[in-house]
Design an enzyme around this catalytic site. Structure first.
Site, PDB file in Angstrom:
ATOM      1  N   GLY A  55       0.855  -1.186   0.000  1.00 42.81           N
ATOM      2  CA  GLY A  55       0.000   0.000   0.000  1.00 42.81           C
ATOM      3  C   GLY A  55       0.886   1.229   0.000  1.00 42.81           C
ATOM      4  N   CYS A  82       5.439  -6.104   1.559  1.00 42.55           N
ATOM      5  CA  CYS A  82       5.776  -4.670   1.564  1.00 42.55           C
ATOM      6  C   CYS A  82       5.057  -3.953   2.715  1.00 42.55           C
ATOM      7  CB  CYS A  82       5.467  -4.062   0.201  1.00 42.55           C
ATOM      8  SG  CYS A  82       6.305  -2.485  -0.015  1.00 42.55           S
ATOM      9  N   TYR A  83       4.061  -3.105   2.432  1.00 40.01           N
ATOM     10  CA  TYR A  83       3.340  -2.437   3.521  1.00 40.01           C
ATOM     11  C   TYR A  83       2.779  -3.469   4.499  1.00 40.01           C
ATOM     12  CZ  TYR A  83      -0.043   0.536   5.951  1.00 40.01           C
ATOM     13  OH  TYR A  83      -0.742   1.207   6.915  1.00 40.01           O
ATOM     14  N   HIS A 169       8.282  -7.430  -3.793  1.00 40.09           N
ATOM     15  CA  HIS A 169       6.976  -7.810  -4.376  1.00 40.09           C
ATOM     16  C   HIS A 169       7.065  -9.121  -5.145  1.00 40.09           C
ATOM     17  CE1 HIS A 169       4.724  -4.155  -3.416  1.00 40.09           C
ATOM     18  NE2 HIS A 169       5.927  -3.598  -3.435  1.00 40.09           N
ATOM     19  N   GLU A 171       4.690 -10.767  -6.314  1.00 35.62           N
ATOM     20  CA  GLU A 171       3.573 -10.926  -7.258  1.00 35.62           C
ATOM     21  C   GLU A 171       3.885 -10.403  -8.663  1.00 35.62           C
ATOM     22  OE1 GLU A 171       3.783  -8.813  -4.832  1.00 35.62           O
ATOM     23  OE2 GLU A 171       2.815  -6.899  -5.236  1.00 35.62           O
ATOM     24  N   ASP A 227     -18.054 -12.808 -21.542  1.00 27.46           N
ATOM     25  CA  ASP A 227     -18.639 -13.025 -20.220  1.00 27.46           C
ATOM     26  C   ASP A 227     -20.050 -13.628 -20.293  1.00 27.46           C
ATOM     27  OD1 ASP A 227     -16.337 -11.735 -19.655  1.00 27.46           O
ATOM     28  OD2 ASP A 227     -17.256  -9.859 -19.026  1.00 27.46           O
ATOM     29  N   LYS A 369     -11.077 -12.004 -15.295  1.00 30.30           N
ATOM     30  CA  LYS A 369     -11.283 -12.198 -16.736  1.00 30.30           C
ATOM     31  C   LYS A 369     -10.478 -13.378 -17.303  1.00 30.30           C
ATOM     32  CE  LYS A 369     -13.068 -10.515 -20.578  1.00 30.30           C
ATOM     33  NZ  LYS A 369     -14.394  -9.909 -20.746  1.00 30.30           N
TER      34      LYS A 369
END
Ligand code: XMP
Length: 513
Positions: A55, A82-83, A169, A171, A227, A369
């Protein structure tokens, strides 16, 4: 079998959805919740682990986002990123402060203790950093697992409680071994099994849908997009002929679109498909409308009326199926720190009036998605549909600048079909977000053979994007652009000039309207 859930607490960093997706790529279900979610709500999900995200704030700043301290008493493993790591350090009694210099970009992580968490990593690994604060003193019970040149404590752990923190990070793609770390944490530390797959999702969804619907009917507005198509196939698997799909032909569709939908759903999948031919109605109402917002309003209103008319023919219907996705239902935390709780409604078919008294059934509301595309493939849908580009609800009307007429629709549809045909042959097609033609309300002079012409201009819009919030004009090879231009001018009567749009979003938008 009970669903194993991981809760990802969102502290407002830009890429938090990516963390959720990484967990799901490990075939483990996870829910993304705002950082201030009450502990009772978290408990109700019976999570097996918690991940606290990054964050933009600083933990020691007044009013910075904090989670309920009871989270640390749940007795389940926690990973702070991180945060999230700084907050864990701060709330558990360590010391967090500013680094001399903000650390941003690649860093070499030196792994001091591998244990389960860093297993499979070398002693030195590339990681991605983006922080101003760091944990300066470990909280009681913690040990250091890794460091970098600028972060003495780049990873920490309390083995007994299974609390882990990483300053970098894992990710993002810039941390090449990031997925190893997620897998280590989820499988080896928490002890989860990779059971959440598209196959298991289909099985569970079918069971849930059958249970929810019983003997009732479901009506679904099929747009032909990914979708609503995937939602339709999943519902059809669950309840067969009790599903009624309504496809509104508003006359603003791409070339052969209706035929493709009928072919796919009616002929191949044997779905109950009701096609409402409303081409004339839409065109009549649009007559004389030039302003883009006005056109949108007319189309939106008309869609509801046609849908209602069609749905009434089905007799008593209790449920409305929708292809709402997870990003539309997440209560997102804005990067500025506040929980902005923007719950969007699905803007195409979601605008159906409340007075229709339908109960909603949204079988894709847990999926991102890319997961919907995987689900579509698992359900046997063809790649052409599964990797289809987004197409706006108001269709070609937002791509004809000015008034809409039958003739102008014809010109745009033909030009657009050529763009699609040529783009589908391009190697880089999958990397393109959208590619289409726009018809401009200007005529220019040209020359064809010995004759002077005075005809329409078509603009080509081809963009790359991750989420349509920002977009770049695509650097398409000249020979492809050349072929598109030649073909449109030669094959589409009424066009003598083609231009390429080289504006990015922002400040432009993707559609011209
Ligand atoms: P803009 O033009 O705002 O578009 O940059 C962003 C993305 O949204 C799509 N778009 C729509 N999609 N219904 C939709 O489902 C709509 O009314 C609509 N309007 C724009 C557009 O194609 C782009 O991908």
């Amino acid at each position: 079998m009970e669903k194993q859930t991981v809760v990802v607490m969102d502290f407002g960093a830009q890429y938090n959805q990516l963390i959720a997706r990484r967990v799901r790529e490990c075939n483990i279900y996870c829910a993304l919740l705002p950082y201030n979610t009450p502990i009772s709500k978290i408990r109700a999900l019976r999570p097996r682990a918690i991940i606290m995200t990054g964050g933009p704030s600083s933990v020691s700043r007044n009013g910075s986002p904090k989670c309920d301290p009871m989270i640390f008493d749940l007795g389940i493993p926690i990973l702070g990123i991180c945060y999230g790591m700084q907050l864990m350090g701060y709330m558990l009694g360590g010391r967090v402060g500013q680094t001399k210099r903000r650390e941003y970009g690649h860093a070499d992580l030196i792994v001091d203790r591998k244990e389960k968490f860093f297993s499979g990593l070398k002693r030195k690994e590339k990681v991605w950093m983006s922080h101003g604060d760091q944990v300066l003193k470990l909280p009681k019970g913690f040990v250091r697992l890794a460091h970098t040149k600028n972060s003495k404590i780049a990873s920490m752990c309390d083995f007994e409680k299974k609390f882990y923190g990483v300053q970098f990070h894992p990710e993002v793609a810039h941390t090449p071994k990031g997925m190893n770390i997620f897998r280590n944490f989820l499988y080896k530390v928490v002890g989860l099994k990779p059971t959440w797959t598209m196959k298991s999702f289909i099985k569970e969804s079918i069971r849930d849908i059958r249970c929810q619907v019983g003997k009732e009917k479901v009506v679904l507005g099929l747009s032909g997009g990914v979708d609503s198509s995937v939602a339709a196939v999943l519902l059809h698997r669950a309840i067969g002929r009790k599903l009624h799909c309504i496809f509104v032909d508003n006359g603003l569709l791409r070339k052969d679109e209706k035929e493709q939908v009928v072919d796919r759903f009616k002929r191949h999948l044997h779905v109950n498909l009701h096609v409402a031919d409303a081409k004339k109605d839409f065109l009549e109402e649009l007559e004389g409308a030039v302003d883009p917002e006005k056109k949108r309003k007319i189309i939106g209103r008309k869609f509801i009326r046609v849908f209602e008319r069609e749905a009434k023919k089905l007799g008593r219907v209790n449920f409305l199926g929708q292809g709402t996705l997870y990003p539309d239902v997440i209560e997102s935390v804005s990067a500025k720190g506040g929980p902005s709780a923007t719950i969007k409604t699905h803007h195409n078919v979601g605008a159906l009036p409340k007075k229709m008294h339908f109960k909603l059934i949204e079988p894709l509301r847990d999926l991102f998605k890319d997961e919907v595309r995987r689900l579509g493939k698992e359900l046997g849908l063809d790649d052409k549909l599964v990797y289809r580009q987004p197409f706006p609800g108001p269709g070609l009307a937002v791509r004809i600048i000015g008034g809409i007429t039958k003739q102008r629709l014809y010109i745009l549809r033909e030009a657009d079909a050529i763009v699609q045909e040529e783009m589908e042959k391009y190697d880089g097609y999958r990397g393109i977000w959208q590619s289409f033609a726009v018809l401009l309300p200007v005529k220019t002079v040209g020359v064809m053979g010995d004759e002077r012409t005075y005809e329409n201009v078509v603009a080509i819009r081809i963009v790359t994007s991750l989420d349509a919030m920002t977009a770049d004009w695509a650097k398409i090879p000249y020979d492809i652009l050349g072929r598109i231009s030649n073909r449109i001018i030669n094959e589409v009567k009424g066009v003598n000039r083609v231009v390429y749009d080289i504006s990015s979003k922002p400040p432009s938008t993707i559609e011209w309207e």
